[in-house]
Design a protein around this motif. Structure first.
Motif, mmCIF file in Angstrom:
data_model
loop_
_atom_site.group_PDB
_atom_site.id
_atom_site.type_symbol
_atom_site.label_atom_id
_atom_site.label_comp_id
_atom_site.label_asym_id
_atom_site.label_seq_id
_atom_site.Cartn_x
_atom_site.Cartn_y
_atom_site.Cartn_z
ATOM 1 N N ALA A 182 35.363 36.544 -13.717
ATOM 2 C CA ALA A 182 36.420 35.878 -15.007
ATOM 3 C C ALA A 182 35.999 33.767 -14.253
ATOM 4 C CB ALA A 182 38.472 35.813 -15.086
ATOM 5 N N CYS B 48 29.027 38.197 -7.865
ATOM 6 C CA CYS B 48 29.509 39.540 -7.721
ATOM 7 C C CYS B 48 29.308 41.043 -8.762
ATOM 8 C CB CYS B 48 31.082 38.970 -8.402
ATOM 9 S SG CYS B 48 30.917 38.254 -9.770
ATOM 10 N N GLY C 243 37.689 37.146 -8.141
ATOM 11 C CA GLY C 243 37.652 38.716 -6.749
ATOM 12 C C GLY C 243 36.619 39.274 -7.968
#
Ligand code: FES
Length: 111
Positions: free
Chosen positions: A43, A88, A39
């Motif tokens: 990670a 991201c 998200g």
């Protein structure tokens, strides 16, 4: 902005400022190619993209350096290239209007 899909097809999409390239990919149905499992919390490396060489410098963070955390995650990415980034971590803004990226493994001749 433009995403090149795995078969090398360019896909022009609307890219609102303030969204990450990963979020824009999802908004346009590219969830299989740019998963973004964590998200956007740095990670995973499932949001990996190849940035077009003409855009790689402009897509850098304000300080001109990819963060150490992003570098560490990129080390885990499949099919890493010189212009690889985590999508991201690229946030759309005015000067990225026209940005070109490809999903890893895309059949493009510019990488
Ligand atoms: S979505 Fe996990 S690092 Fe980008």
């Amino acid at each position: 902005m433009t995403f090149y899909t795995r078969d090398g097809t360019p896909m022009d999409v609307d890219a609102p400022n303030g969204l990450s390239i990963m979020e824009i990919a999802h908004k346009h149905g590219l969830t299989a190619d740019i998963e973004g499992v964590c998200g956007g919390s740095l990670a995973c490396a499932t949001c990996h993209v190849w940035v077009h060489p003409d855009w790689v410098n402009r897509a850098m963070p304000d300080d001109g350096e990819v963060s150490e955390d992003e570098e560490d995650m990129l080390d885990l990415a499949f099919d890493l290239k010189k212009t690889s980034r985590l999508s991201c971590q690229i946030i759309m803004r005015d000067d990225l209007d026209g940005l070109i990226v490809a999903v890893p493994g895309a059949n493009v001749d510019w990488i």
